[in-house]
Motif scaffolding. Sequence first.
Motif, PDB file in Angstrom:
ATOM      1  N   UNK A 207       0.825  -1.226   0.000  1.00 36.20           N
ATOM      2  CA  UNK A 207       0.000   0.000   0.000  1.00 36.20           C
ATOM      3  C   UNK A 207       0.852   1.266   0.000  1.00 36.20           C
ATOM      4  N   UNK A 208       2.181   1.098  -0.152  1.00 34.80           N
ATOM      5  CA  UNK A 208       3.069   2.265  -0.093  1.00 34.80           C
ATOM      6  C   UNK A 208       3.271   2.813  -1.503  1.00 34.80           C
ATOM      7  N   UNK A 209       2.845   4.068  -1.696  1.00 30.36           N
ATOM      8  CA  UNK A 209       2.938   4.592  -3.066  1.00 30.36           C
ATOM      9  C   UNK A 209       4.348   5.031  -3.445  1.00 30.36           C
ATOM     10  N   UNK A 210       5.232   5.186  -2.436  1.00 38.23           N
ATOM     11  CA  UNK A 210       6.568   5.718  -2.758  1.00 38.23           C
ATOM     12  C   UNK A 210       7.689   4.680  -2.689  1.00 38.23           C
ATOM     13  N   UNK A 211       7.449   3.583  -1.982  1.00 42.47           N
ATOM     14  CA  UNK A 211       8.569   2.679  -1.658  1.00 42.47           C
ATOM     15  C   UNK A 211       9.313   2.173  -2.882  1.00 42.47           C
ATOM     16  N   UNK A 212       8.584   1.702  -3.878  1.00 41.65           N
ATOM     17  CA  UNK A 212       9.270   1.087  -5.030  1.00 41.65           C
ATOM     18  C   UNK A 212      10.250   2.059  -5.687  1.00 41.65           C
ATOM     19  N   UNK A 213       9.770   3.283  -5.963  1.00 36.69           N
ATOM     20  CA  UNK A 213      10.642   4.290  -6.600  1.00 36.69           C
ATOM     21  C   UNK A 213      11.760   4.719  -5.647  1.00 36.69           C
ATOM     22  N   UNK A 214      11.419   4.888  -4.378  1.00 32.78           N
ATOM     23  CA  UNK A 214      12.443   5.319  -3.405  1.00 32.78           C
ATOM     24  C   UNK A 214      13.533   4.271  -3.240  1.00 32.78           C
ATOM     25  N   UNK A 215      13.162   2.998  -3.424  1.00 33.41           N
ATOM     26  CA  UNK A 215      14.185   1.934  -3.362  1.00 33.41           C
ATOM     27  C   UNK A 215      15.064   2.009  -4.608  1.00 33.41           C
ATOM     28  N   UNK A 216      14.447   2.286  -5.769  1.00 34.48           N
ATOM     29  CA  UNK A 216      15.228   2.363  -7.031  1.00 34.48           C
ATOM     30  C   UNK A 216      16.220   3.514  -6.970  1.00 34.48           C
ATOM     31  N   UNK A 217      15.812   4.591  -6.330  1.00 37.00           N
ATOM     32  CA  UNK A 217      16.683   5.754  -6.189  1.00 37.00           C
ATOM     33  C   UNK A 217      17.596   5.668  -4.962  1.00 37.00           C
ATOM     34  N   UNK A 218      17.514   4.549  -4.237  1.00 41.20           N
ATOM     35  CA  UNK A 218      18.317   4.339  -3.010  1.00 41.20           C
ATOM     36  C   UNK A 218      18.129   5.478  -2.020  1.00 41.20           C
ATOM     37  N   UNK A 219      16.909   6.033  -2.010  1.00 39.82           N
ATOM     38  CA  UNK A 219      16.541   6.925  -0.889  1.00 39.82           C
ATOM     39  C   UNK A 219      16.213   6.010   0.269  1.00 39.82           C
ATOM     40  N   UNK A 220      15.412   5.005  -0.004  1.00 41.39           N
ATOM     41  CA  UNK A 220      15.132   3.936   0.963  1.00 41.39           C
ATOM     42  C   UNK A 220      16.060   2.776   0.632  1.00 41.39           C
ATOM     43  N   UNK A 221      16.620   2.182   1.686  1.00 43.59           N
ATOM     44  CA  UNK A 221      17.490   1.003   1.455  1.00 43.59           C
ATOM     45  C   UNK A 221      16.774  -0.274   1.894  1.00 43.59           C
TER      46      UNK A 221
END
Length: 315
Positions: A207-221
């Motif tokens: 349900x997280x709208x940002x996680x996938x992109x944030x992982x691709x950008x390595x904002x989220x690890x």
Amino acid sequence: MKEVSIDELKRRFQEKIDKDIKIEPKDWMPDDYRQTLIRQISQHAHSEIVGMLPEGNWITRAPNLRRKAVLLAKVQDEAGHGLYLYSAAETLGADREETIDDLHTGKAKYSSIFNYPTLTWADMGAIGWLVDGAAIMNQVPLCRCSYGPYARAMVRVCKEESFHQRQGFEIMTTLAKGTPEQKAMAQDALNRFWWPALMMFGPNDADSKHTEQSMRWKIKRHTNDELRQQFVDVTVPQAEMIGLTVPDKDMKFNEATGHYEHGPINWDEFWEVVKGNGPCNKDRIDVRRSAKEKGEWVREAANAYAEKRARRKSA
Ligand code: 3HC
């Protein structure tokens, strides 16, 4: 010089991310990378500043001078974290006044956990232990975030979070080993802060709208669910060690995976709090608005002094 296409710029950008080369303020970056960092960093800063309020409520009521001094130091640390993060957002072009106004108008979010009341001294222990404990889980990976200023800010912040978590756990340990009334107060605080602490990590990955992109950008690890799981695996044994019980009748340890499995999270409650309908949302924003109004004279004086110094320099 030959014009470089946007697609080529994006390719070079992602190549730097994939090679773990830090992105710095003056580097080219896709606008949506910039915007999601401004969103996350500014909301992180808001969380630090609003997070001062529940604990500030107990500074004058700490049980002794030592506890008061430690709590005062912690709340001051949070203010510093907020300023660090507002400055990191400014390196991306965010305007400080607009950023803070976004908090006051409800346009920007801050962590849901800070919309719950702090009813007893044990809540200071539960917040340090659980909230700062969750914050550490989430902020240590951010030390490896692809955006340089954010990653570097997190290194300093995480050192202080560790002290915050330790002092909170020490309060809970002292109460849990104290009189029956003190142990009951600690258990009550755990009961009220356990589930909101799990919600701090954000919605399930699905349900997280940002996680996938944030992982691709390595904002989220790591994803929201991965960090939540790490927190549960560390914190349940800590509760058991001091004789407290996590308020989750479905909690069980899975020998095969080596992880604790918690019961269902009340996501309706989470989204209601995020939407502004939590127990303390209105109070928290009212206090922040009032602080801005009462602090107007300080900003005016600082600006007047800065303008006078600038005039003297140019004379
Ligand atoms: N409270 C309020 N809003 C939340 C939330 C929470 N606990 N969790 C998620 N949300 C919001 C997100 O902001 C997003 O809304 P938006 O698009 O309007 O910003 C929406 O719910 C969807 O969530 P996502 O998981 O897709 O969003 P993110 O990828 O941004 O993940 C996050 C959410 C994990 C909180 C991430 O933003 C993050 O890691 N932020 C940095 C750390 C942070 O802010 N921690 C908060 C606590 S700080 C703290 O406790 C300090 C301590 O010293 C006291």
